[in-house]
Write an enzyme that holds these catalytic residues in place. Structure first.
Site, mmCIF file in Angstrom:
data_model
loop_
_atom_site.group_PDB
_atom_site.id
_atom_site.type_symbol
_atom_site.label_atom_id
_atom_site.label_comp_id
_atom_site.label_asym_id
_atom_site.label_seq_id
_atom_site.Cartn_x
_atom_site.Cartn_y
_atom_site.Cartn_z
ATOM 1 N N PHE A 67 42.655 -78.944 -38.547
ATOM 2 C CA PHE A 67 42.044 -78.746 -39.860
ATOM 3 C C PHE A 67 40.537 -78.764 -39.670
ATOM 4 O O PHE A 67 39.965 -79.755 -39.193
ATOM 5 C CB PHE A 67 42.452 -79.831 -40.852
ATOM 6 C CG PHE A 67 41.887 -79.602 -42.229
ATOM 7 C CD1 PHE A 67 42.539 -78.767 -43.120
ATOM 8 C CD2 PHE A 67 40.703 -80.196 -42.621
ATOM 9 C CE1 PHE A 67 42.023 -78.519 -44.385
ATOM 10 C CE2 PHE A 67 40.173 -79.957 -43.884
ATOM 11 C CZ PHE A 67 40.832 -79.125 -44.762
ATOM 12 N N ASP A 114 35.085 -80.945 -32.993
ATOM 13 C CA ASP A 114 35.049 -81.280 -34.411
ATOM 14 C C ASP A 114 35.315 -82.780 -34.540
ATOM 15 O O ASP A 114 36.448 -83.232 -34.445
ATOM 16 C CB ASP A 114 36.116 -80.462 -35.147
ATOM 17 C CG ASP A 114 36.221 -80.810 -36.628
ATOM 18 O OD1 ASP A 114 35.676 -81.849 -37.047
ATOM 19 O OD2 ASP A 114 36.877 -80.049 -37.368
ATOM 20 N N LYS A 132 31.574 -86.660 -43.041
ATOM 21 C CA LYS A 132 32.292 -87.812 -43.586
ATOM 22 C C LYS A 132 31.525 -89.130 -43.473
ATOM 23 O O LYS A 132 30.705 -89.444 -44.308
ATOM 24 C CB LYS A 132 33.685 -87.905 -42.965
ATOM 25 C CG LYS A 132 34.603 -86.757 -43.409
ATOM 26 C CD LYS A 132 36.040 -86.994 -43.051
ATOM 27 C CE LYS A 132 36.941 -85.854 -43.509
ATOM 28 N NZ LYS A 132 37.116 -85.809 -44.976
#
Length: 394
Positions: A127, A216, A245
């Site tokens: 994702f 990532d 995040k």
């Protein structure tokens, strides 16, 4: 009727205040936050040092354009490159924007090296975001469905399978990069069988073929796994790394870091962001990194993650539906042999905020500041919910 677009299957609760690992709803009910806004609130809620840093910055300056030098941005860039060993950084607003920057960087790198149709290797169950390019790089057909035609230029392989990548390398001459989460978060807290060997293997393949290794670390970075970054559990460094995040502790910020040959690909006019790296966001990022460092939260996350795994393994040893409890630091997955989406609502009823991903995996991402007594309370309460759920499943 709400005027919000129907893009979220929201849980029936509204929070009005928080402190540490706890949140309070409008009706006064108290909840243990084991999700941290999906790995965002690493410092928990209303951390006093963070509040002070953000308040002081707001009182001075919130935003100026990237047309000008921004002192807070430079400070955060210095800090990030120092702890990562990377050379430079581009700031944006989110993880998908950071990954979008990485994808653009890889394509531009390919064109600069004479490759007209550059392709990037990505992983199944990955994702990377919800923009068109990051959605196309994502390895989940359910997420992609309805948004075709997708962006081309991606080659998909199984996660943790070096041989599959070697086979592509042997027959394709237009690959320019590998984009991979060292630990797949949304995919179910999927951890390579041997993270050191896997990342070293990816690094070796990229070096052999002059590809970029792009990691990532949007969900796994910023201390969550017991190191600043997941790849620091190995001996390698990436060419590109993306963050978001936990970097701003709730203030929106993303970052795309580059090293070596990747660090000079972008030139003025090739990429940009209106809000990216503004004084408020970068002040929050700088304060976040300082607090994690001062309070030794990386080591704490490693210790608390080990305790969580041990305690869940003990509490759930007689629950046959549990396939495995896995973690690296405070990135925890409890996988079952059947769908368990209802557990999110059942846990909410019991004052616990959790998430079920990949249909069969409880994902836990508690704040890095969680204390031992709070870990034990989380494990005890959630284990009871799990046992109750499976006692009702026929």
């Amino acid at each position: 009727m709400s005027k919000m677009m129907d893009t979220y299957a929201r849980q029936p609760v509204t929070f009005e205040k928080g402190q540490g690992v706890w949140l309070w709803a409008k009706d006064g009910k108290k909840y243990l936050d084991a999700l941290s806004g999906v790995a965002v609130n690493g410092l928990g809620h209303t951390h006093p040092k963070l509040i002070k840093a953000i308040s002081e910055q707001i009182s001075r300056l919130i935003h100026v354009s990237n047309v000008y030098h921004i002192a807070e941005q430079e400070k955060l860039a210095e800090k990030l490159t120092a702890i990562s060993g990377m050379d430079n950084v581009f700031f944006c607003n989110s993880g998908c924007e950071a990954n979008e920057a990485a994808i653009k960087l890889a394509r531009l790198y390919g064109h600069q090296n004479g490759i007209d149709t550059p392709e990037i290797i990505v992983m199944e169950k990955a994702f990377h975001g919800r923009t068109m390019a990051t959605l196309s790089a994502t390895g989940n057909r359910k997420t992609q469905a309805g948004f075709e035609p997708l962006v081309g230029g991606f080659i998909r392989v199984a996660f943790d399978d070096l041989e599959a990548i070697q086979q592509i390398a042997s027959r394709k001459n237009n690959v320019v990069a590998i984009l991979v989460e060292p630990i797949q978060g949304e995919g179910g807290i999927n951890i390579p069988n041997n993270i050191q060997n896997y990342l070293k293997g990816l690094r070796d393949i990229c070096d052999q073929h002059n590809w970029l290794l792009m990691l990532d670390e949007v969900q796994g970075g910023i201390g969550r796994t017991g190191k600043w970054f997941v790849h620091q559990h190995s001996s390698i460094k990436p060419d590109v790394m993306t963050l978001a995040k936990g970097l701003g502790s709730g203030v929106p910020i993303g970052a795309c870091l580059a090293k070596g040959k990747a660090s000079h690909v972008f030139t003025p006019g090739k990429h940009g962001s209106t809000f990216g790296g503004n004084p408020l966001a970068t002040a929050a990022g700088f304060a976040t990194l300082n607090i994690i460092e001062e309070d030794k939260l990386c080591n704490h996350a490693l210790k608390m993650g080990t305790l969580i795994n041990e305690e869940f393994t003990k509490q759930l040893k007689d629950c046959p539906q549990v396939k495995v409890v896995r973690n690296l630091g405070l990135m925890i997955g409890i996988e079952f042999d059947q769908p368990c989406g209802e557990l999110t609502k059942l846990a909410l009823d019991e004052g616990l905020l959790i998430n079920v991903t990949a249909e069969k995996v409880i994902r836990l991402l508690p704040p890095l500041i969680i204390k031992e007594e709070e870990v034990l309370e989380l494990v005890e309460r959630l284990s009871k919910v799990i046992k109750f759920f499976f006692s009702k499943v026929i």
